[in-house]
Design a protein around this motif. Structure first.
Motif, PDB file in Angstrom:
ATOM      1  N   LEU A  61      37.531  23.272  35.259  1.00 56.34           N
ATOM      2  CA  LEU A  61      37.581  22.858  36.439  1.00 56.34           C
ATOM      3  C   LEU A  61      36.332  21.850  36.620  1.00 56.34           C
ATOM      4  CD1 LEU A  61      39.193  25.749  37.976  1.00 56.34           C
ATOM      5  CD2 LEU A  61      40.118  23.535  38.238  1.00 56.34           C
ATOM      6  N   LYS A  62      36.415  21.152  37.715  1.00 53.18           N
ATOM      7  CA  LYS A  62      35.332  20.144  37.971  1.00 53.18           C
ATOM      8  C   LYS A  62      35.422  20.272  39.476  1.00 53.18           C
ATOM      9  CE  LYS A  62      36.503  16.979  34.351  1.00 53.18           C
ATOM     10  NZ  LYS A  62      36.674  15.411  33.839  1.00 53.18           N
ATOM     11  N   PRO A  63      34.113  19.923  40.136  1.00 57.00           N
ATOM     12  CA  PRO A  63      34.111  19.997  41.623  1.00 57.00           C
ATOM     13  C   PRO A  63      35.143  19.151  42.237  1.00 57.00           C
ATOM     14  CG  PRO A  63      31.999  20.031  40.799  1.00 57.00           C
ATOM     15  CD  PRO A  63      32.979  19.842  39.654  1.00 57.00           C
ATOM     16  N   GLU A  64      35.548  17.964  41.701  1.00 60.58           N
ATOM     17  CA  GLU A  64      36.436  16.954  42.235  1.00 60.58           C
ATOM     18  C   GLU A  64      37.758  17.584  42.086  1.00 60.58           C
ATOM     19  OE1 GLU A  64      34.328  16.224  39.968  1.00 60.58           O
ATOM     20  OE2 GLU A  64      35.144  14.895  38.143  1.00 60.58           O
ATOM     21  N   ASP A  65      38.121  18.955  41.521  1.00 58.41           N
ATOM     22  CA  ASP A  65      39.239  19.439  41.561  1.00 58.41           C
ATOM     23  C   ASP A  65      39.532  20.238  42.992  1.00 58.41           C
ATOM     24  OD1 ASP A  65      39.086  20.070  38.135  1.00 58.41           O
ATOM     25  OD2 ASP A  65      40.509  18.675  39.154  1.00 58.41           O
ATOM     26  N   THR A  66      38.402  20.384  43.700  1.00 57.02           N
ATOM     27  CA  THR A  66      38.655  21.163  44.833  1.00 57.02           C
ATOM     28  C   THR A  66      39.357  20.642  45.685  1.00 57.02           C
ATOM     29  OG1 THR A  66      36.168  21.748  44.880  1.00 57.02           O
ATOM     30  CG2 THR A  66      37.335  22.007  47.067  1.00 57.02           C
ATOM     31  N   ALA A 118      61.324  13.078  44.991  1.00 59.98           N
ATOM     32  CA  ALA A 118      62.162  13.706  46.051  1.00 59.98           C
ATOM     33  C   ALA A 118      62.148  15.086  46.583  1.00 59.98           C
ATOM     34  CB  ALA A 118      63.583  13.249  46.055  1.00 59.98           C
ATOM     35  N   TYR A 119      60.941  15.687  46.614  1.00 59.84           N
ATOM     36  CA  TYR A 119      60.691  16.871  46.840  1.00 59.84           C
ATOM     37  C   TYR A 119      61.192  17.459  47.988  1.00 59.84           C
ATOM     38  CZ  TYR A 119      58.063  16.934  42.685  1.00 59.84           C
ATOM     39  OH  TYR A 119      57.422  16.734  41.368  1.00 59.84           O
ATOM     40  N   THR A 120      62.092  18.670  48.228  1.00 62.84           N
ATOM     41  CA  THR A 120      62.815  18.888  49.468  1.00 62.84           C
ATOM     42  C   THR A 120      62.094  20.276  50.051  1.00 62.84           C
ATOM     43  OG1 THR A 120      64.437  20.010  48.086  1.00 62.84           O
ATOM     44  CG2 THR A 120      64.928  17.812  49.037  1.00 62.84           C
ATOM     45  N   ASP A 121      61.626  20.976  49.139  1.00 61.23           N
ATOM     46  CA  ASP A 121      61.064  22.382  49.647  1.00 61.23           C
ATOM     47  C   ASP A 121      59.447  22.361  49.145  1.00 61.23           C
ATOM     48  OD1 ASP A 121      63.903  22.822  48.855  1.00 61.23           O
ATOM     49  OD2 ASP A 121      63.470  23.704  50.439  1.00 61.23           O
ATOM     50  N   TRP A 122      58.814  22.822  50.276  1.00 66.80           N
ATOM     51  CA  TRP A 122      57.311  22.967  50.040  1.00 66.80           C
ATOM     52  C   TRP A 122      56.777  24.451  50.227  1.00 66.80           C
ATOM     53  CZ3 TRP A 122      54.152  18.821  48.412  1.00 66.80           C
ATOM     54  CH2 TRP A 122      54.838  17.725  48.072  1.00 66.80           C
ATOM     55  N   GLY A 123      55.730  24.852  49.682  1.00 65.50           N
ATOM     56  CA  GLY A 123      55.246  26.143  49.762  1.00 65.50           C
ATOM     57  C   GLY A 123      53.853  25.793  50.609  1.00 65.50           C
ATOM     58  N   GLN A 124      53.291  26.832  51.161  1.00 67.63           N
ATOM     59  CA  GLN A 124      52.030  26.935  51.619  1.00 67.63           C
ATOM     60  C   GLN A 124      51.016  26.827  50.462  1.00 67.63           C
ATOM     61  OE1 GLN A 124      51.823  30.665  54.266  1.00 67.63           O
ATOM     62  NE2 GLN A 124      52.208  29.329  56.051  1.00 67.63           N
ATOM     63  N   GLY A 125      49.902  26.283  50.839  1.00 63.22           N
ATOM     64  CA  GLY A 125      49.052  26.167  49.753  1.00 63.22           C
ATOM     65  C   GLY A 125      48.023  27.140  49.397  1.00 63.22           C
ATOM     66  N   THR A 126      47.216  27.288  48.320  1.00 64.73           N
ATOM     67  CA  THR A 126      46.206  28.123  47.970  1.00 64.73           C
ATOM     68  C   THR A 126      45.046  27.131  47.664  1.00 64.73           C
ATOM     69  OG1 THR A 126      45.535  29.941  46.662  1.00 64.73           O
ATOM     70  CG2 THR A 126      47.004  28.099  45.398  1.00 64.73           C
ATOM     71  N   LEU A 127      43.874  27.655  48.212  1.00 67.86           N
ATOM     72  CA  LEU A 127      42.657  26.759  48.176  1.00 67.86           C
ATOM     73  C   LEU A 127      41.938  27.155  46.619  1.00 67.86           C
ATOM     74  CD1 LEU A 127      40.554  24.973  49.558  1.00 67.86           C
ATOM     75  CD2 LEU A 127      39.633  26.995  50.546  1.00 67.86           C
ATOM     76  N   VAL A 128      41.596  26.148  46.164  1.00 60.69           N
ATOM     77  CA  VAL A 128      40.810  26.127  44.966  1.00 60.69           C
ATOM     78  C   VAL A 128      39.460  25.546  45.329  1.00 60.69           C
ATOM     79  CG1 VAL A 128      40.534  25.480  42.516  1.00 60.69           C
ATOM     80  CG2 VAL A 128      42.597  26.266  43.489  1.00 60.69           C
ATOM     81  N   THR A 129      38.415  26.232  45.323  1.00 55.22           N
ATOM     82  CA  THR A 129      36.876  25.689  45.230  1.00 55.22           C
ATOM     83  C   THR A 129      36.255  25.619  44.062  1.00 55.22           C
ATOM     84  OG1 THR A 129      37.113  26.163  47.607  1.00 55.22           O
ATOM     85  CG2 THR A 129      35.178  25.837  46.831  1.00 55.22           C
ATOM     86  N   VAL A 130      35.780  24.529  43.651  1.00 58.07           N
ATOM     87  CA  VAL A 130      34.937  24.365  42.524  1.00 58.07           C
ATOM     88  C   VAL A 130      33.284  24.138  42.816  1.00 58.07           C
ATOM     89  CG1 VAL A 130      34.717  23.611  40.078  1.00 58.07           C
ATOM     90  CG2 VAL A 130      36.837  23.831  41.296  1.00 58.07           C
ATOM     91  N   SER A 131      32.471  25.141  42.339  1.00 56.84           N
ATOM     92  CA  SER A 131      31.347  24.687  42.843  1.00 56.84           C
ATOM     93  C   SER A 131      30.705  23.996  41.569  1.00 56.84           C
ATOM     94  CB  SER A 131      30.468  25.992  43.399  1.00 56.84           C
ATOM     95  OG  SER A 131      30.347  26.889  42.186  1.00 56.84           O
ATOM     96  N   SER A 132      29.456  23.230  41.692  1.00 60.75           N
ATOM     97  CA  SER A 132      28.895  22.667  40.614  1.00 60.75           C
ATOM     98  C   SER A 132      27.489  23.366  40.089  1.00 60.75           C
ATOM     99  CB  SER A 132      28.377  21.242  41.145  1.00 60.75           C
ATOM    100  OG  SER A 132      27.424  21.237  42.217  1.00 60.75           O
TER     101      SER A 132
END
Length: 119
Positions: free
Chosen positions: A84-89, A105-119
């Motif tokens: 993982l890279k910081p720009e993947d945050t 043509a995506y019709t269904d979306w989930g809630q997201g999950t946060l990914v934080t990558v520190s340098s």
């Protein structure tokens, strides 16, 4: 189909994470499943997708580092993220498309999950 992404967190550059996208309501085997991400102040971007047959598609920025897989028995799709890279945050979201084999043509979306990558 209802989708719920999980597995995000705070990691250091070079680390790995595996995100999960669990579905309820319908079986995921009938859908193309996609992963997207949205970084602060940026537009949502495509990360990758997996078709009903298991064919995978990736954005150039993650190719060779990220792997998408699906477990139809668990009705879950995974995003394995390595090196993982910081720009993947970003907030990572999963989505379902009824398209056959083609990620569109995506019709269904989930809630997201946060990914934080520190340098």
């Amino acid at each position: 189909v209802q989708l719920q992404a999980s597995g995000g967190g705070l990691v250091q550059a070079g680390d790995s994470l595996r995100l999960s996208c669990a579905a309820s309501g319908r079986t995921l085997r009938n859908y193309v499943m996609g992963w997207f991400r949205q970084a602060p102040g940026k537009e949502r971007e495509f990360v990758g997708a997996i078709s009903q047959s298991g064919r995978t598609f990736y954005a150039d920025s993650v190719k060779g580092r990220f792997t998408i897989s699906r477990d139809n028995a668990k009705n879950t799709v995974y995003l394995q993220m390595n090196n993982l890279k910081p720009e993947d945050t970003a907030v990572y979201l999963c989505a379902a498309s009824p398209s056959i084999e083609i990620p569109r043509a995506y019709t269904d979306w989930g809630q997201g999950t946060l990914v934080t990558v520190s340098s």
